[in-house]
Design an enzyme around this catalytic site. Sequence first.
Site, PDB file in Angstrom:
ATOM      1  N   ASP A   1       0.851  -1.195   0.000  1.00 15.70           N
ATOM      2  CA  ASP A   1       0.000   0.000   0.000  1.00 15.70           C
ATOM      3  C   ASP A   1       0.887   1.245   0.000  1.00 15.70           C
ATOM      4  OD1 ASP A   1      -1.708   2.185   0.842  1.00 15.70           O
ATOM      5  OD2 ASP A   1      -3.156   0.660   1.491  1.00 15.70           O
TER       6      ASP A   1
ATOM      7  N   ARG B   1     -12.468  -1.731  10.262  1.00 12.25           N
ATOM      8  CA  ARG B   1     -11.776  -2.962   9.850  1.00 12.25           C
ATOM      9  C   ARG B   1     -10.263  -2.802   9.859  1.00 12.25           C
ATOM     10  NH1 ARG B   1     -12.162  -7.829   7.387  1.00 12.25           N
ATOM     11  NH2 ARG B   1     -10.701  -8.342   5.706  1.00 12.25           N
TER      12      ARG B   1
ATOM     13  N   ASP C   1      34.759 -10.578  38.498  1.00 14.63           N
ATOM     14  CA  ASP C   1      35.495 -10.958  37.296  1.00 14.63           C
ATOM     15  C   ASP C   1      36.994 -10.951  37.618  1.00 14.63           C
ATOM     16  OD1 ASP C   1      36.200 -11.518  34.664  1.00 14.63           O
ATOM     17  OD2 ASP C   1      34.692 -10.182  33.836  1.00 14.63           O
TER      18      ASP C   1
ATOM     19  N   HIS D   1      56.321  33.744  22.111  1.00 18.97           N
ATOM     20  CA  HIS D   1      56.171  35.134  22.559  1.00 18.97           C
ATOM     21  C   HIS D   1      56.676  35.333  23.992  1.00 18.97           C
ATOM     22  CE1 HIS D   1      52.223  33.831  24.381  1.00 18.97           C
ATOM     23  NE2 HIS D   1      52.563  34.736  25.280  1.00 18.97           N
TER      24      HIS D   1
ATOM     25  N   SER E   1      50.848  31.759  29.782  1.00 20.64           N
ATOM     26  CA  SER E   1      51.388  31.620  28.430  1.00 20.64           C
ATOM     27  C   SER E   1      52.568  30.664  28.417  1.00 20.64           C
ATOM     28  CB  SER E   1      51.830  32.980  27.892  1.00 20.64           C
ATOM     29  OG  SER E   1      50.723  33.787  27.584  1.00 20.64           O
TER      30      SER E   1
END
Length: 810
Positions: free
Chosen positions: A157, A171, A431, A622, A760
């Site tokens: 469809d 239906r 574990d 710098h 810096s």
Amino acid sequence: MDHKVVILLLLFLKSGHGNSLDNYENTQGASLVSLRNKQLAATSVDECAANCEAETEFICRSFQYHNKKQQCVIMAENSKSSPIVRMRDVILFEKKVYLLECKTGNGKNYRGTASKTKSGVTCQKWDATFPHKPNYFPDKHPGEGLEENYCRNPDNDQQGPWCYTTDPNKRFDYCDIPECEVECMHCAGENYVGKISKTESGLKCQAWDSQVPHAHGYLPSKHPNMNLKMNYCRNPDGELRPWCFTTDPNKRWEFCDIPRCTTPPPSSGPFYQCLKGRGENYRGKVAVTVSGRTCQRWKDQTPHKHNRTPENYPCKDLDENYCRNPDKETAPWCYTTDSEVRWEYCAIPSCESSPSSAEHSDGPVLPEQTPVVQECYFGNGDTYRGTSSITVSGKKCQSWSSMRPHVHNKTPEKYPDAGLIMNYCRNPDADKSPWCYTTDPSVRWEYCNLKKCSEAGSSAVESQPPAQVPSAETTSEPDCIVGYGKTYRGKKATTGTGTPCQRWAAQEPHKHSIFTPETNPRAALEENYCRNPDNDVNGPWCYTMNPTKLYDYCDIPQCAPALYDCGKPRVEPKKCPGRVVGGCVANPYSWPWQISLRTRLTMRHFCGGTLIAPEWVLTARHCLDKSLNPLYYKVILGAHQELKLESHVQAIDVARLFLGPSGADIALLKLSSPAMITDKVIPACLPSQNYVVADRTLCYVTGWGDTQGTYGAGLLKEAQLPVVENKVCNRFEYLNGRVKSNELCAGHLAGGADSCQGDSGGPLVCFEKDKYILQGVTSWGLGCARPNKPGVYVRVSRFVNWIEETMRLN
């Protein structure tokens, strides 16, 4: 033929017509609890997939493959219908078609579990005859997926999937199934997973896992949830629509031309009236920013022009002037009505009474005063309570309280004594060692990147090993592994439980064909020695002499480190969250590569730097503007206090200066004598050449710079900052194209934490697997910790060859 039908056919091709594994989602370390299955022998994953496709007794929705056992288990269930448990050496493969809850084209191949009509009426079962006698039922139409009462489209469809209803007066009716984002997109295409790979101007897209011609931070391995596959167009950063980096060196990135889907988008709810996570689903009515400014209406273009409009972001509810988060920012925000302030975040009340959980945060939110804790484990690690959250392969752990990306039952509520806090490595089920679920959807769980504590002279909370660590050659136990042990060639021949190993060339008690001396001549499969021919992340293993146990792992320790390991502090860093204004005071000596660059005469601190080798310091170019005479400078190592230097501090003259390549704010200092490596002075690691830090990676900046009035002046401070991909950082709202490709951005766009004057030249380090890597040198910024102005750092990986060549020749 309609292009959607072509795509649909390609998507669901049977085995033998293309790569059948493209039709599956796979998850390592995951085993499905299945009641209807078949166990079959198979020498490869492809053979197992073929068995699944060929199955006729039941619909095969998934299979799991056990590599060492050469065993294939095909199953009728998938993770939508059955629980998943952890298991070693197994990969779970699930057919994508049965996981999708969207349709392509008219939904002929829709196999989801929607079972209500668009009006909300429950569907009738396909094998039922009441209240409606069906024309389509399972026995007569076996290939149409007519199971239970799920919406289907057995008659092709054009209006899409439908079902018979349980309403005697109706239906049948159609179902409201959203369109899959394959060749169209909903909203801004955040979930687009199609295969378009050209830009709107026709340029071919660059593969996401490539760094050529454009280096970038959107790495598939670091962003597994973003579906960054091949070179397909995607939208990982909240743009208007999907885009890609291009293969044109002169065009870094461009949008892709993808049509919008015609069907309504799937719901992105639930929505909240308070802040949850990043606030992407906030739908409250707060319309004022954190500074008290009124928000501009989203549809208006004054006082600020912008493209975050209701038309461009149709699914984000950009009504009125309410605060929203349409583009993956860190919190809801808005443009302001103040012409001098373009946008700001909003103060939205949290949905939680306490800070956001790790599920929503960018990383563990630790208390301000975090004690130094154990980062090794005893026995099987069930008592480990450290803060490691990285697996053996470098993946980030998923929070134990989260169900994303992996649903599980190892929760804090069910295991109250297991210490399941945040996303820290733990061992709740006894574990062999601590483990966690991972944030990678394709890898369910892995063991953590932790070593056993030394049994001699250690306490359960010890975390600071002695200053001098013996090398592997001087240890009393030379039988050890490096990494996963793929290169291990020792003579250990028993498993961790003491069971003798079977000879690799033997076929008794276990027959096998994949891992033999003939098939793996370079794996040194000699005698019955433990080996790791498949690079198993659990380490060396062997087939066992126990007829009921095919294989098991061997308990072989990691080799001891060398005299020092770069990037591994002896004091656990505090790792305070960047949301702390201005960062926080660091644990003393937890950033042992940080140096203070000072003038030799006044000993006044003015710049930072990073020790990268005993004789070498990396800093910003710098910082050397004051003088190019190396005698002008002094380097201070091992300090925590800026002014009252501790007695152990090392002060070393600078012998030579080396300025970086033209235009790069980077420089090397060679010390007049090598620094003494101690528990307070350790070099940082250099990255690999041209390595690109993934977007949103959490990194750390340190320094004694200007604190802007925040607490901690005179003490070494740290701040946790996320990396911001250059593409985002160069947006108009942020740094407007100023950031170069050999630079990177990091910072909270809301401001509040940043490097500043005096920082810096200092380091920006990022944690990778088990060590800190120097990824940036603090370079410049527009002010300090200002909103929308992240800091800019020299991208160290671009200069690794220059650094190594300079050190080698000098």
